[in-house]
Design a protein around this motif. Sequence first.
Motif, PDB file in Angstrom:
ATOM      1  N   TYR A  95     108.282  14.611  17.836  1.00 31.62           N
ATOM      2  CA  TYR A  95     107.127  14.353  16.972  1.00 31.62           C
ATOM      3  C   TYR A  95     107.405  14.816  15.539  1.00 31.62           C
ATOM      4  CZ  TYR A  95     104.347  13.507  21.223  1.00 31.62           C
ATOM      5  OH  TYR A  95     103.850  13.007  22.406  1.00 31.62           O
ATOM      6  N   GLN A  96     108.134  15.933  15.412  1.00 39.07           N
ATOM      7  CA  GLN A  96     108.485  16.399  14.071  1.00 39.07           C
ATOM      8  C   GLN A  96     109.421  15.409  13.388  1.00 39.07           C
ATOM      9  OE1 GLN A  96     107.399  19.347  12.213  1.00 39.07           O
ATOM     10  NE2 GLN A  96     108.224  17.852  10.765  1.00 39.07           N
ATOM     11  N   THR A  97     110.387  14.890  14.128  1.00 34.04           N
ATOM     12  CA  THR A  97     111.298  13.899  13.554  1.00 34.04           C
ATOM     13  C   THR A  97     110.538  12.646  13.136  1.00 34.04           C
ATOM     14  OG1 THR A  97     113.135  14.711  14.906  1.00 34.04           O
ATOM     15  CG2 THR A  97     113.359  12.506  13.984  1.00 34.04           C
ATOM     16  N   ALA A  98     109.609  12.195  13.979  1.00 38.66           N
ATOM     17  CA  ALA A  98     108.805  11.016  13.634  1.00 38.66           C
ATOM     18  C   ALA A  98     108.004  11.266  12.361  1.00 38.66           C
ATOM     19  CB  ALA A  98     107.871  10.658  14.787  1.00 38.66           C
ATOM     20  N   THR A  99     107.478  12.478  12.226  1.00 37.87           N
ATOM     21  CA  THR A  99     106.744  12.839  11.010  1.00 37.87           C
ATOM     22  C   THR A  99     107.668  12.804   9.804  1.00 37.87           C
ATOM     23  OG1 THR A  99     105.278  14.263  12.308  1.00 37.87           O
ATOM     24  CG2 THR A  99     105.320  14.615   9.930  1.00 37.87           C
ATOM     25  N   ASP A 100     108.853  13.371   9.958  1.00 41.99           N
ATOM     26  CA  ASP A 100     109.832  13.365   8.867  1.00 41.99           C
ATOM     27  C   ASP A 100     110.239  11.941   8.495  1.00 41.99           C
ATOM     28  OD1 ASP A 100     109.754  16.124   8.930  1.00 41.99           O
ATOM     29  OD2 ASP A 100     111.569  16.318  10.146  1.00 41.99           O
ATOM     30  N   GLN A 101     110.192  11.040   9.476  1.00 41.64           N
ATOM     31  CA  GLN A 101     110.536   9.641   9.221  1.00 41.64           C
ATOM     32  C   GLN A 101     109.371   8.861   8.609  1.00 41.64           C
ATOM     33  OE1 GLN A 101     111.795   8.792  13.285  1.00 41.64           O
ATOM     34  NE2 GLN A 101     113.943   8.664  12.655  1.00 41.64           N
ATOM     35  N   GLY A 102     108.207   9.505   8.470  1.00 43.43           N
ATOM     36  CA  GLY A 102     107.104   8.891   7.744  1.00 43.43           C
ATOM     37  C   GLY A 102     105.936   8.404   8.565  1.00 43.43           C
ATOM     38  N   LEU A 103     105.811   8.851   9.829  1.00 44.00           N
ATOM     39  CA  LEU A 103     104.757   8.340  10.705  1.00 44.00           C
ATOM     40  C   LEU A 103     103.596   9.331  10.799  1.00 44.00           C
ATOM     41  CD1 LEU A 103     104.216   5.897  12.692  1.00 44.00           C
ATOM     42  CD2 LEU A 103     104.873   7.485  14.513  1.00 44.00           C
ATOM     43  N   LEU A 104     102.411   8.898  10.394  1.00 46.01           N
ATOM     44  CA  LEU A 104     101.221   9.743  10.468  1.00 46.01           C
ATOM     45  C   LEU A 104     100.940  10.196  11.896  1.00 46.01           C
ATOM     46  CD1 LEU A 104      98.545  10.961   9.354  1.00 46.01           C
ATOM     47  CD2 LEU A 104      97.514   8.714   9.764  1.00 46.01           C
ATOM     48  N   ALA A 105     101.096   9.303  12.866  1.00 38.20           N
ATOM     49  CA  ALA A 105     100.808   9.648  14.263  1.00 38.20           C
ATOM     50  C   ALA A 105     101.607  10.863  14.719  1.00 38.20           C
ATOM     51  CB  ALA A 105     101.104   8.455  15.170  1.00 38.20           C
ATOM     52  N   GLY A 106     102.819  11.010  14.211  1.00 40.54           N
ATOM     53  CA  GLY A 106     103.624  12.175  14.559  1.00 40.54           C
ATOM     54  C   GLY A 106     103.001  13.462  14.057  1.00 40.54           C
ATOM     55  N   ALA A 107     102.522  13.457  12.817  1.00 43.10           N
ATOM     56  CA  ALA A 107     101.917  14.655  12.230  1.00 43.10           C
ATOM     57  C   ALA A 107     100.615  15.021  12.936  1.00 43.10           C
ATOM     58  CB  ALA A 107     101.668  14.433  10.739  1.00 43.10           C
ATOM     59  N   VAL A 108      99.822  14.015  13.301  1.00 47.33           N
ATOM     60  CA  VAL A 108      98.577  14.267  14.031  1.00 47.33           C
ATOM     61  C   VAL A 108      98.883  14.903  15.387  1.00 47.33           C
ATOM     62  CG1 VAL A 108      96.581  13.180  15.138  1.00 47.33           C
ATOM     63  CG2 VAL A 108      97.322  12.403  12.875  1.00 47.33           C
ATOM     64  N   THR A 109      99.850  14.337  16.086  1.00 47.75           N
ATOM     65  CA  THR A 109     100.174  14.823  17.426  1.00 47.75           C
ATOM     66  C   THR A 109     100.763  16.225  17.384  1.00 47.75           C
ATOM     67  OG1 THR A 109     100.601  12.527  18.058  1.00 47.75           O
ATOM     68  CG2 THR A 109     101.346  14.234  19.578  1.00 47.75           C
TER      69      THR A 109
ATOM     70  N   PRO B  85     100.875   6.907   1.873  1.00 45.66           N
ATOM     71  CA  PRO B  85     101.009   5.714   2.726  1.00 45.66           C
ATOM     72  C   PRO B  85     101.908   5.988   3.926  1.00 45.66           C
ATOM     73  CG  PRO B  85     101.381   5.181   0.407  1.00 45.66           C
ATOM     74  CD  PRO B  85     101.356   6.677   0.498  1.00 45.66           C
ATOM     75  N   ASP B  86     101.610   5.315   5.015  1.00 50.87           N
ATOM     76  CA  ASP B  86     102.440   5.387   6.219  1.00 50.87           C
ATOM     77  C   ASP B  86     103.439   4.241   6.168  1.00 50.87           C
ATOM     78  OD1 ASP B  86     103.476   5.131   8.878  1.00 50.87           O
ATOM     79  OD2 ASP B  86     101.744   6.218   9.646  1.00 50.87           O
ATOM     80  N   ALA B  87     104.715   4.572   6.182  1.00 47.82           N
ATOM     81  CA  ALA B  87     105.755   3.548   6.090  1.00 47.82           C
ATOM     82  C   ALA B  87     105.751   2.605   7.287  1.00 47.82           C
ATOM     83  CB  ALA B  87     107.126   4.216   5.962  1.00 47.82           C
ATOM     84  N   PHE B  88     105.089   3.010   8.367  1.00 47.24           N
ATOM     85  CA  PHE B  88     105.075   2.204   9.591  1.00 47.24           C
ATOM     86  C   PHE B  88     103.652   1.750   9.936  1.00 47.24           C
ATOM     87  CE2 PHE B  88     108.878   4.720   9.646  1.00 47.24           C
ATOM     88  CZ  PHE B  88     109.848   3.876  10.163  1.00 47.24           C
ATOM     89  N   ALA B  89     102.830   1.575   8.914  1.00 48.95           N
ATOM     90  CA  ALA B  89     101.419   1.231   9.129  1.00 48.95           C
ATOM     91  C   ALA B  89     101.250  -0.067   9.915  1.00 48.95           C
ATOM     92  CB  ALA B  89     100.700   1.137   7.783  1.00 48.95           C
ATOM     93  N   ASP B  90     102.197  -0.994   9.775  1.00 49.04           N
ATOM     94  CA  ASP B  90     102.079  -2.282  10.466  1.00 49.04           C
ATOM     95  C   ASP B  90     102.249  -2.154  11.976  1.00 49.04           C
ATOM     96  OD1 ASP B  90     101.662  -3.498   8.051  1.00 49.04           O
ATOM     97  OD2 ASP B  90     103.709  -4.259   7.838  1.00 49.04           O
ATOM     98  N   HIS B  91     102.737  -1.006  12.449  1.00 53.81           N
ATOM     99  CA  HIS B  91     102.984  -0.846  13.881  1.00 53.81           C
ATOM    100  C   HIS B  91     101.772  -0.316  14.643  1.00 53.81           C
ATOM    101  CE1 HIS B  91     107.165  -1.244  12.543  1.00 53.81           C
ATOM    102  NE2 HIS B  91     107.453  -1.545  13.784  1.00 53.81           N
TER     103      HIS B  91
END
Length: 265
Positions: A119-133, A166-172
Motif C-alpha cells: 500500500y505504501q508503494t502504491a501511494t508512492d506511485q500516486g494512488l489515493l486508494a493506497g494512502a487511504v488504506t 490529482p490521482d495519476a490513476f483516477a481513470d482506474h
Amino acid sequence: MRSLSALLLSLALCGTAQAAVTAEAETAFDNALRMADANQQRLEQLIDQEQQGHLDKQVLLDTMAVLTQSIQAYEAELRKASDGGHAVATYLLGNLQESRKHFAAKDATASHAQACALYQTATDQGLLAGAVTLLRECETASRRFKFDDPELLRLQRQLLKALQQPDAFADHYPLPALNSLCFKELKVPVINGERPLSTLADAYTPTVLDFDQFRADGYYLLAFKGEVDGEAARGYFKKVQALTPDCLDPMRLSGMYKATDSDAR
C-alpha cells in the motif's frame, strides 16, 4: 542560467519516466483483470450451487484447485504490472496479501506487513486508494490514543497530500476496498456450516468505491484519527459531507459535532 534550465528539465524528465507505466505493465495488468473476472465467475457458480443445495464435493475440490492455480497466475501478472510502475496493480497485490491474513493465522502478521508495504508503494506511485488504506489499516497508535505518534502523523500528512493533488490513476476507479468506514458496515462473520462459501463471500467480498468515495473515506479517517474535537477534524468532516450524503458515520461524528454546537449556543 542555461545550466539551471537544463538541470530542471532533466529532473522533470526523470520524474516523468519514473511515473510512467510501461507497455508491458499495462499488458500484464489487463491479463490480471481477465483472470480476476474468470475467478469471480467460478466462485459465483460454486456459491450458486451451494445455495441451491447442489454443490458436489468433488466439483468443489476440483474448482478450488483450479482457483488456486489461477490466483497464483493472477498474482504473478499483478507483480509484473507493479514492477512496471502500475500503482493499481500494487494496490490490488496489497489487497491480496491483506486478505490472506484471514485464512492463514500463522502467517497473519507477515501477510499484513507485506500488504502495508505494498500500500505504501502504491501511494508512492500516486494512488489515493493506497494512502487511504494505509491510514485505515496500517497504524495502531490511534487505537491507543497516541495521536502524537510519528508514524500516525506521517500517514496523516501523506493522506492529506494525496487528497490535495490529482490521482495519476483516477481513470482506474472504482476500485475494491476490503474495508471502509463510510461505506461498509462493520460486522463479525458468523459461519453457516451449511453454506460456508456464501458466509465467507458475504463477509470478505470487498466493497467497490469510486474516486469521490475514497476521498470521503480519507477525510473521515483524518477526522476520526486525529484530535476529533479540533477545528481541523471538523473541517475534514465537512468535506466528507460535501462529497457524499451516504457515509455511515460509524463513530457518530455528526451527532457529536451537533451536540457541541448546541452546547455552545
